[in-house]
Structures are given as C-alpha cells and as structure tokens.
Design an enzyme around this catalytic site. Structure first.
Site, mmCIF file in Angstrom:
data_model
loop_
_atom_site.group_PDB
_atom_site.id
_atom_site.type_symbol
_atom_site.label_atom_id
_atom_site.label_comp_id
_atom_site.label_asym_id
_atom_site.label_seq_id
_atom_site.Cartn_x
_atom_site.Cartn_y
_atom_site.Cartn_z
ATOM 1 N N GLY A 1 -42.558 19.215 54.040
ATOM 2 C CA GLY A 1 -41.527 19.336 52.507
ATOM 3 C C GLY A 1 -42.782 20.898 52.147
ATOM 4 O O GLY A 1 -43.875 21.168 52.524
ATOM 5 N N ASP B 1 -45.228 13.456 35.290
ATOM 6 C CA ASP B 1 -43.751 14.344 36.330
ATOM 7 C C ASP B 1 -43.202 13.214 36.895
ATOM 8 O O ASP B 1 -42.415 13.073 37.646
ATOM 9 C CB ASP B 1 -43.967 15.376 36.787
ATOM 10 C CG ASP B 1 -43.568 15.950 37.628
ATOM 11 O OD1 ASP B 1 -42.051 15.342 36.393
ATOM 12 O OD2 ASP B 1 -43.592 16.696 37.782
HETATM 13 N N1 LIG Z 1 -47.606 11.939 51.734
HETATM 14 C C1 LIG Z 1 -46.730 12.583 51.983
HETATM 15 N N2 LIG Z 1 -45.673 11.736 53.363
HETATM 16 C C2 LIG Z 1 -44.158 12.736 53.423
HETATM 17 N N3 LIG Z 1 -44.260 13.570 53.404
HETATM 18 C C3 LIG Z 1 -44.276 14.378 51.122
HETATM 19 C C4 LIG Z 1 -45.546 13.275 51.176
HETATM 20 N N4 LIG Z 1 -46.512 14.299 50.339
HETATM 21 C C5 LIG Z 1 -45.133 15.417 50.218
HETATM 22 N N5 LIG Z 1 -44.396 15.252 50.563
HETATM 23 C C6 LIG Z 1 -42.942 16.306 51.218
HETATM 24 O O1 LIG Z 1 -43.408 17.132 50.273
HETATM 25 C C7 LIG Z 1 -42.836 17.275 49.487
HETATM 26 C C8 LIG Z 1 -43.750 18.939 48.376
HETATM 27 O O2 LIG Z 1 -44.458 17.616 47.348
HETATM 28 P P1 LIG Z 1 -45.001 17.280 46.145
HETATM 29 O O3 LIG Z 1 -44.114 17.747 45.405
HETATM 30 O O4 LIG Z 1 -46.750 16.418 46.067
HETATM 31 O O5 LIG Z 1 -45.419 19.372 45.939
HETATM 32 P P2 LIG Z 1 -45.723 20.045 44.643
HETATM 33 O O6 LIG Z 1 -46.119 21.572 45.148
HETATM 34 O O7 LIG Z 1 -47.011 19.374 43.989
HETATM 35 O O8 LIG Z 1 -44.221 19.392 44.132
HETATM 36 P P3 LIG Z 1 -43.824 20.820 42.553
HETATM 37 O O9 LIG Z 1 -42.922 21.217 43.503
HETATM 38 O O10 LIG Z 1 -43.399 19.012 41.870
HETATM 39 O O11 LIG Z 1 -45.252 20.522 41.842
HETATM 40 C C9 LIG Z 1 -42.225 17.025 48.439
HETATM 41 O O12 LIG Z 1 -40.825 16.771 47.999
HETATM 42 C C10 LIG Z 1 -41.948 15.171 50.111
HETATM 43 O O13 LIG Z 1 -40.620 15.824 50.384
#
Ligand SMILES: Nc1ncnc2c1ncn2[C@@H]1O[C@H](COP(=O)(O)OP(=O)(O)OP(=O)(O)O)[C@@H](O)[C@H]1O
Length: 353
Positions: free
Chosen positions: A10, A124
């Site tokens: 992700g 969020d």
């Molecule tokens: N623990 C996990 N297990 C499996 N997939 C995960 C996990 N954590 C995150 N992901 C995947 O990675 C993607 C990005 O993670 P996350 O939303 O935490 O990142 P972010 O950079 O904080 O996002 P945002 O753009 O909302 O700030 C998620 O949408 C999910 O698909």
C-alpha cells in the site's frame, strides 16, 4: 529485530507500506518514510504503541534504517491481509449490503469505544483507514490522532492543538476549526456508513475540499441518508450525524444500538481475499465523477465568488467570521485562522485524498 522487506502492499500520502518477515519467520507490515518527513509517523508510533485491541491494528515496534543514502523511519504493525474497507466496497460491486455494514460498523464502534476510553481521538475515520482482517474491521492510520483528556479527567483546550482530517468526513465543529474531540469520530463514523452504503462520499456532489468545507460550515445540512437502509440503520445514522457534537451518541451508547444486533448472515472476506494492492487512486475513482460546478447548489451562484479556491475561501471566511490563509504543501492543505487581529493557534490539517 532483524527483518527483510517484501513487496509493497500500500501507499499513502507520505508512506510506503510493505510486507516484511522477521528472522524467526513472523510476517508483519512495515510502514516507512524518510526520517526527515516522519513527524506524523512518530506521532502514530507513540499512540499505536499504547494500544491493544482486536479492533485496532496491532503495534509491533519501530526502527530506523539506512536505505542507500536515505535514513528511513519504519513502523512495524500487524499485517492485516484483505485491504481496506474501500477495497471491500469495490469488491462487492460498489456498495455493501446492510448486514455487512452492520458487521463492520459494530467492529469500528467497538474500536472507537476502546480508543475513546483511553483518551484517543482518531481524527481521520474513513473507509481508507479501516483495514479488513480475518476477523473483520480494524482501525488503522493514527497519523492525525491525538490524546485528549477523557470526560473523567476534564477538557483540554483544543484551541491550542492542531485539528484536521479528511474534509468529506469532517464534523461541523472540526470544519469550523473549533474543536476535535470524541464526537468528531462519531460524525466520521456516520460518514463511513454512508460510504459503505453508497460507495461514495457523504457529500457526493462536491469534490473540491474547499467546497466541502464551505458546505459543512455554512449550511445546516446533514449528509443524505441512503434511502434503501432500514429504519434501524437510519436511526443509528441519525445518532451519529447530529450537527451539535453534544447531541451525538457516544461509542459506548452506540454499541448497544439495535442496528448492531443483527449480525447474522455476514459474508466474511477471509477466503475470498482482495488481491489488488490498495492505492490512493481509489478515493479519486469513487468521488471525482461528479463535478461540483454541475450541481444545482453551485449553478445558482452565478457570481464569481466561488470560482477559485481562494475566492471560495474568502467567502468561507466571511461566513465563518475568520480570516483563512491556505497553504498548499504536497497533498496536504494547512489552514490557519485568525479571529479579529489575534492569531488563533489552531490550524486545520487537511488530508486532501
Ligand atoms: N497493517 C497493515 N496491513 C496491511 N496493509 C496495510 C497496513 N497498514 C497500511 N496498509 C496499506 O497501506 C495503505 C497506506 O497506509 P496508511 O493509510 O497507513 O498510510 P498513510 O501514508 O498514513 O495514508 P494517508 O494517505 O491516509 O495519510 C493502506 O491504505 C493499506 O492499503
């Protein structure tokens, strides 16, 4: 702990999430970003390390590594295998049926009840931040979260703290920059139920964050309740989507709502996994198909007041009594607000995705 990074599962605005294995063979997820850009991550790590619930993604530790010439901050978490709630919505044809909605809602509410009991406001809640595991939904992405005092400990002064989130899921008091406490997560939960039921935004005719904030702050409207939902589901929504935060039900009250009692015949995703790697494009796919300029709401505004983001914000600031200064930084928008000539220490950090 020694570990090996596997494939990417992700990507967020600032992070890449990969699967990883430890020397002893344990599989986990690792979310990485450059140390110099890891402010939100470090906040997430601090909060996640204090939490332990089946309805919240599990914490596995953190470390700092060097990759070529770049110093990386790595946050290790439980690997949750079936993608996000938005992936589940796509997988089931663009919306979930009511039994699935009540199943996932029940788990998210239990997660919120736990978080709020420990004084954490997630800030969020939305489909993209709910992961689907073998046993169902888990709340993730604590990059916006904050610790506030619990009702027993008293109130904190939110005017001192940054508040933020994703515009379409923002409660009125948050969009106005006033406060962001437990009821704001309950409003966002209501918006997430609409997202599950319709596959789209709670404000489907608006795609620009400015227009959404304008609508939330300047009207007395609620998001439209999906017509096909049962009376029980609509009643549940009506307890979440109240403009006055003091009138919203708490997570503790909502877990006992009759809507969450009917959990039979739930299709689980366990043997039917979502294989597509989730990406940020999903939100755009769902929400950007209707141009805000086509809506009757905007068509009636034939003057040039709302033609550009700055002009819209000028209008917003006139209506809200604040002067608003927008700062576009990468994909995030920071709004700083002034009251008369006194700079308010509040700023609104907006996730534009
Ligand atoms: N623990 C996990 N297990 C499996 N997939 C995960 C996990 N954590 C995150 N992901 C995947 O990675 C993607 C990005 O993670 P996350 O939303 O935490 O990142 P972010 O950079 O904080 O996002 P945002 O753009 O909302 O700030 C998620 O949408 C999910 O698909």
């Amino acid at each position: 702990m020694e570990w090996t990074r596997g494939h990417t599962i992700g990507r967020g605005a600032t992070a890449t999430v990969s699967i990883a294995t430890s020397r002893s063979g344990n599989v986990f997820a690792v979310k990485s970003t450059e140390l110099s850009r890891s402010e939100f991550f470090q906040r997430e790590q601090k909060i996640l390390s204090t939490l332990n619930s089946p309805f919240v993604v599990g914490y596995r530790g953190y470390d700092i590594t060097q990759h070529h010439n770049t110093i990386m901050f790595n946050l290790m978490m439980e690997y949750v295998p079936f993608g996000t709630l938005v992936d589940a919505i796509h997988k089931y044809g663009g919306r979930l049926d009511e039994s699935m909605i009540s199943h996932y809602t029940s788990q998210i509410v239990q997660g919120l009840e736990y978080l709020h009991s420990t004084g954490i406001v997630h800030c969020d809640i939305k489909g993209r931040n709910i992961l689907i595991g073998e046993d169902g939904a888990k709340i993730s992405d604590f990059g916006c979260s904050k610790k506030v005092k619990t009702p027993v400990e008293g109130r904190t002064d939110d005017r001192e703290a940054s508040i933020g989130g994703t515009p379409a899921f923002m409660a009125p008091e948050v969009a106005r920059g006033e406060e962001q406490r437990f009821p704001a997560d309950i409003w966002a939960l209501g918006c997430t139920i609409i997202e599950m039921a319709t596959g789209g935004s709670p404000w489907p005719n608006l795609s620009h964050p400015t227009s959404i904030l304008y609508r939330i702050t300047s009207s007395h409207e609620l998001p439209e309740f999906p017509a096909f939902l049962s009376d029980k589901a609509k009643d549940f929504l009506s307890k979440c989507l109240r403009r006055d935060p003091n009138e919203r039900w708490t997570a503790k009250q909502l877990v006992k709502h009759p809507f969450l009692e009917e959990l039979s015949n739930v299709k689980k995703l366990t043997n039917d996994r979502v294989t597509r790697s989730p990406t940020s494009i999903l939100d755009r796919d769902i929400w950007s198909f209707i141009d805000e300029s086509e809506t009757p709401y905007n068509r009636s505004r034939t003057d040039s007041t709302l033609n550009s983001p700055n002009q819209r914000l000028k209008q917003l600031s006139m209506n809200s009594g604040f002067k608003v200064n927008w700062n576009l930084e990468d994909r995030w928008i920071t709004v700083r607000e002034w009251e008369d000539n006194n700079v308010r220490p509040v700023h609104l950090v907006i996730n534009d995705r």
